[in-house]
Design a protein around this motif. Structure first.
Motif, PDB file in Angstrom:
ATOM      1  N   VAL A  93       0.864  -1.188   0.000  1.00  0.00           N
ATOM      2  CA  VAL A  93       0.000   0.000   0.000  1.00  0.00           C
ATOM      3  C   VAL A  93       0.901   1.239   0.000  1.00  0.00           C
ATOM      4  CG1 VAL A  93      -1.946   1.149   1.108  1.00  0.00           C
ATOM      5  CG2 VAL A  93      -1.688  -1.341   1.299  1.00  0.00           C
ATOM      6  N   GLU A  94       1.094   1.824  -1.169  1.00  0.00           N
ATOM      7  CA  GLU A  94       2.070   2.904  -1.321  1.00  0.00           C
ATOM      8  C   GLU A  94       1.737   4.120  -0.466  1.00  0.00           C
ATOM      9  OE1 GLU A  94       2.590   3.870  -5.415  1.00  0.00           O
ATOM     10  OE2 GLU A  94       3.148   1.816  -6.006  1.00  0.00           O
ATOM     11  N   ARG A  95       0.454   4.487  -0.391  1.00  0.00           N
ATOM     12  CA  ARG A  95       0.074   5.701   0.343  1.00  0.00           C
ATOM     13  C   ARG A  95       0.278   5.561   1.852  1.00  0.00           C
ATOM     14  NH1 ARG A  95      -4.597   3.062  -0.891  1.00  0.00           N
ATOM     15  NH2 ARG A  95      -6.065   2.662   0.809  1.00  0.00           N
ATOM     16  N   GLU A  96       0.530   4.329   2.340  1.00  0.00           N
ATOM     17  CA  GLU A  96       0.715   4.109   3.779  1.00  0.00           C
ATOM     18  C   GLU A  96       2.152   3.708   4.104  1.00  0.00           C
ATOM     19  OE1 GLU A  96      -2.240   1.352   5.111  1.00  0.00           O
ATOM     20  OE2 GLU A  96      -3.922   2.653   4.564  1.00  0.00           O
ATOM     21  N   ALA A  97       3.088   4.140   3.277  1.00  0.00           N
ATOM     22  CA  ALA A  97       4.506   3.837   3.518  1.00  0.00           C
ATOM     23  C   ALA A  97       4.911   4.326   4.904  1.00  0.00           C
ATOM     24  CB  ALA A  97       5.374   4.492   2.450  1.00  0.00           C
ATOM     25  N   GLY A  98       5.673   3.504   5.620  1.00  0.00           N
ATOM     26  CA  GLY A  98       6.120   3.863   6.958  1.00  0.00           C
ATOM     27  C   GLY A  98       5.227   3.369   8.067  1.00  0.00           C
ATOM     28  N   ILE A  99       4.012   2.913   7.742  1.00  0.00           N
ATOM     29  CA  ILE A  99       3.097   2.380   8.749  1.00  0.00           C
ATOM     30  C   ILE A  99       3.410   0.902   8.974  1.00  0.00           C
ATOM     31  CG2 ILE A  99       0.676   1.936   9.315  1.00  0.00           C
ATOM     32  CD1 ILE A  99      -0.081   4.354   7.706  1.00  0.00           C
ATOM     33  N   ALA A 100       3.291   0.455  10.194  1.00  0.00           N
ATOM     34  CA  ALA A 100       3.633  -0.924  10.553  1.00  0.00           C
ATOM     35  C   ALA A 100       2.839  -1.922   9.724  1.00  0.00           C
ATOM     36  CB  ALA A 100       3.379  -1.154  12.040  1.00  0.00           C
ATOM     37  N   PRO A 101       3.436  -3.052   9.366  1.00  0.00           N
ATOM     38  CA  PRO A 101       2.753  -4.053   8.530  1.00  0.00           C
ATOM     39  C   PRO A 101       1.587  -4.690   9.269  1.00  0.00           C
ATOM     40  CG  PRO A 101       4.799  -4.948   9.384  1.00  0.00           C
ATOM     41  CD  PRO A 101       4.794  -3.498   9.749  1.00  0.00           C
ATOM     42  N   ALA A 102       0.645  -5.222   8.491  1.00  0.00           N
ATOM     43  CA  ALA A 102      -0.576  -5.775   9.067  1.00  0.00           C
ATOM     44  C   ALA A 102      -0.963  -7.059   8.368  1.00  0.00           C
ATOM     45  CB  ALA A 102      -1.718  -4.763   8.962  1.00  0.00           C
ATOM     46  N   VAL A 103      -1.842  -7.804   9.024  1.00  0.00           N
ATOM     47  CA  VAL A 103      -2.511  -8.967   8.437  1.00  0.00           C
ATOM     48  C   VAL A 103      -3.999  -8.654   8.398  1.00  0.00           C
ATOM     49  CG1 VAL A 103      -3.108 -11.397   8.738  1.00  0.00           C
ATOM     50  CG2 VAL A 103      -0.776 -10.615   9.225  1.00  0.00           C
ATOM     51  N   PHE A 104      -4.604  -8.772   7.220  1.00  0.00           N
ATOM     52  CA  PHE A 104      -6.042  -8.574   7.076  1.00  0.00           C
ATOM     53  C   PHE A 104      -6.717  -9.940   6.944  1.00  0.00           C
ATOM     54  CE2 PHE A 104      -5.928  -4.128   4.852  1.00  0.00           C
ATOM     55  CZ  PHE A 104      -5.377  -3.584   6.000  1.00  0.00           C
ATOM     56  N   LEU A 105      -7.797 -10.140   7.670  1.00  0.00           N
ATOM     57  CA  LEU A 105      -8.663 -11.296   7.497  1.00  0.00           C
ATOM     58  C   LEU A 105      -9.947 -10.782   6.860  1.00  0.00           C
ATOM     59  CD1 LEU A 105      -8.215 -13.011  11.005  1.00  0.00           C
ATOM     60  CD2 LEU A 105      -6.852 -13.362   8.931  1.00  0.00           C
ATOM     61  N   SER A 106     -10.143 -11.090   5.580  1.00  0.00           N
ATOM     62  CA  SER A 106     -11.255 -10.525   4.812  1.00  0.00           C
ATOM     63  C   SER A 106     -12.301 -11.582   4.526  1.00  0.00           C
ATOM     64  CB  SER A 106     -10.736  -9.940   3.495  1.00  0.00           C
ATOM     65  OG  SER A 106      -9.767  -8.926   3.727  1.00  0.00           O
ATOM     66  N   MET A 107     -13.563 -11.215   4.691  1.00  0.00           N
ATOM     67  CA  MET A 107     -14.667 -12.164   4.512  1.00  0.00           C
ATOM     68  C   MET A 107     -15.922 -11.384   4.159  1.00  0.00           C
ATOM     69  SD  MET A 107     -14.906 -12.800   8.592  1.00  0.00           S
ATOM     70  CE  MET A 107     -13.376 -11.863   8.815  1.00  0.00           C
ATOM     71  N   VAL A 108     -17.015 -12.102   3.909  1.00  0.00           N
ATOM     72  CA  VAL A 108     -18.315 -11.503   3.641  1.00  0.00           C
ATOM     73  C   VAL A 108     -19.315 -12.082   4.626  1.00  0.00           C
ATOM     74  CG1 VAL A 108     -20.198 -11.269   1.968  1.00  0.00           C
ATOM     75  CG2 VAL A 108     -17.820 -11.134   1.190  1.00  0.00           C
ATOM     76  N   SER A 109     -20.122 -11.213   5.237  1.00  0.00           N
ATOM     77  CA  SER A 109     -21.159 -11.675   6.151  1.00  0.00           C
ATOM     78  C   SER A 109     -22.173 -12.511   5.386  1.00  0.00           C
ATOM     79  CB  SER A 109     -21.861 -10.487   6.804  1.00  0.00           C
ATOM     80  OG  SER A 109     -23.055 -10.892   7.442  1.00  0.00           O
ATOM     81  N   PRO A 110     -22.414 -13.765   5.787  1.00  0.00           N
ATOM     82  CA  PRO A 110     -23.365 -14.607   5.048  1.00  0.00           C
ATOM     83  C   PRO A 110     -24.812 -14.163   5.202  1.00  0.00           C
ATOM     84  CG  PRO A 110     -22.603 -15.739   7.020  1.00  0.00           C
ATOM     85  CD  PRO A 110     -21.783 -14.481   6.907  1.00  0.00           C
ATOM     86  N   THR A 111     -25.139 -13.457   6.269  1.00  0.00           N
ATOM     87  CA  THR A 111     -26.524 -13.057   6.493  1.00  0.00           C
ATOM     88  C   THR A 111     -26.842 -11.685   5.897  1.00  0.00           C
ATOM     89  OG1 THR A 111     -25.882 -12.208   8.674  1.00  0.00           O
ATOM     90  CG2 THR A 111     -26.791 -14.442   8.576  1.00  0.00           C
ATOM     91  N   LEU A 112     -25.883 -10.760   5.967  1.00  0.00           N
ATOM     92  CA  LEU A 112     -26.138  -9.401   5.485  1.00  0.00           C
ATOM     93  C   LEU A 112     -25.481  -9.104   4.139  1.00  0.00           C
ATOM     94  CD1 LEU A 112     -25.709  -7.439   8.835  1.00  0.00           C
ATOM     95  CD2 LEU A 112     -27.846  -7.979   7.667  1.00  0.00           C
ATOM     96  N   ASP A 113     -24.622 -10.006   3.656  1.00  0.00           N
ATOM     97  CA  ASP A 113     -23.943  -9.836   2.377  1.00  0.00           C
ATOM     98  C   ASP A 113     -23.205  -8.492   2.317  1.00  0.00           C
ATOM     99  OD1 ASP A 113     -23.064 -10.552  -0.157  1.00  0.00           O
ATOM    100  OD2 ASP A 113     -24.808  -9.657  -1.150  1.00  0.00           O
ATOM    101  N   VAL A 114     -22.422  -8.222   3.356  1.00  0.00           N
ATOM    102  CA  VAL A 114     -21.564  -7.030   3.371  1.00  0.00           C
ATOM    103  C   VAL A 114     -20.140  -7.480   3.694  1.00  0.00           C
ATOM    104  CG1 VAL A 114     -23.409  -5.440   4.032  1.00  0.00           C
ATOM    105  CG2 VAL A 114     -22.027  -6.539   5.813  1.00  0.00           C
ATOM    106  N   GLY A 115     -19.180  -6.734   3.202  1.00  0.00           N
ATOM    107  CA  GLY A 115     -17.791  -7.057   3.461  1.00  0.00           C
ATOM    108  C   GLY A 115     -17.412  -6.823   4.914  1.00  0.00           C
ATOM    109  N   MET A 116     -16.573  -7.716   5.443  1.00  0.00           N
ATOM    110  CA  MET A 116     -16.072  -7.598   6.809  1.00  0.00           C
ATOM    111  C   MET A 116     -14.568  -7.839   6.775  1.00  0.00           C
ATOM    112  SD  MET A 116     -19.019  -9.860   8.733  1.00  0.00           S
ATOM    113  CE  MET A 116     -18.283  -9.629  10.355  1.00  0.00           C
TER     114      MET A 116
END
Length: 264
Positions: A93-116
């Motif tokens: 993520v170029e715009r966030e250079a210098g920020i500590a690294p992260a792990v994202f856990l990405s999923m979709v809510s099965p009931t509401l069909d929205v990203g989480m």
């Protein structure tokens, strides 16, 4: 399994994803695979792990790359046969250079069909940290709405942020709590459910949910100090229009709550 993984501590990942649909052991495997492949070309993850084993934040900020912030994105999806699949990729993520690294856990809510998405500090899931069990975590919930707002709430817990969120959800739905966060969550999810059933509803609707682990592995006093600072700066409802914390965070909030308790 711990011995088969080069970088990832599956126990730490399990602690920080407790209560999610994510399979923590499978997630640890795919995360370790993508970190190992990235390290072969950059050496960056080895530098991160050496920093963790050397004391981590006690010795200054984590290693970073000038080209951007490194994010390992682990995605959970379900195919037509309802089999759960996990994949991982490294993002720069170029715009966030210098920020500590992260792990994202990405999923979709099965009931509401929205990203989480759950955002974890990468340092917290690497081998070499002290155990997280019994320590405190400061978390941030961001409720993304159909009218373009990002509503924010900070909290602190010792039992697992996801378990605490499930309590908020029960307060919102089953007990119809009047607390600001619970009430807002109830209204947003109810409006989204109406939308899914093609029922007209003019209220703003939930469009996504992000939970960020701001700090973990803390003592109680450390966690209260962090929460108090974050709530004051970003989410105290009386000061910030998109804030969902009704009272100050940390020790200040505890003192305020105690003042309203009956004595004797």
């Amino acid at each position: 399994m711990n011995e088969r993984l080069r970088f990832v501590d599956p126990t730490a990942l399990m602690h920080l994803s407790r209560g999610l649909t994510f399979n923590p052991l499978r997630s640890a495997e795919v995360l370790d695979d993508v970190l190992t492949a990235f390290d072969e070309t950059s050496g960056y993850v080895s530098d991160m792990q050496a920093w963790v084993r050397g004391g981590g934040l006690q010795n200054g900020p984590s290693p970073s790359l000038s080209s951007g912030r490194i994010v390992a994105d682990v995605t959970e999806t379900m195919n037509a046969e309802r089999k759960v699949l996990h994949a991982a990729a490294i993002l720069n993520v170029e715009r966030e250079a210098g920020i500590a690294p992260a792990v994202f856990l990405s999923m979709v809510s099965p009931t509401l069909d929205v990203g989480m998405r759950v955002e974890l500090p990468m340092r917290a899931v690497l081998k070499g940290n002290p155990p997280l069990e019994g320590t405190y975590t400061v978390y941030l919930h961001v409720l993304m709405t159909s009218d373009g707002r990002d509503l924010v709430y900070y909290g602190v817990t010792k039992r697992g942020w996801s378990l605490r969120f499930q309590e908020h959800t029960r307060l919102a739905v089953a007990r119809k709590s009047h607390r600001l966060f619970a009430r807002t969550l109830r209204n947003l999810t109810a409006a989204r459910a109406q939308e899914l059933y093609s029922v007209p509803d003019e209220r703003p609707k939930l469009r996504g949910l992000i939970t960020t682990i701001c700090a973990t592995g803390l003592s109680r006093d450390e966690a209260l100090d962090v929460e108090e600072a974050m709530v004051e700066k970003y989410s105290l409802a009386s000061k910030h229009p998109d804030g969902l914390n009704m009272i100050p965070g940390g020790a200040a909030g505890l003192r305020g709550t105690a003042a309203f308790r009956p004595r004797g």
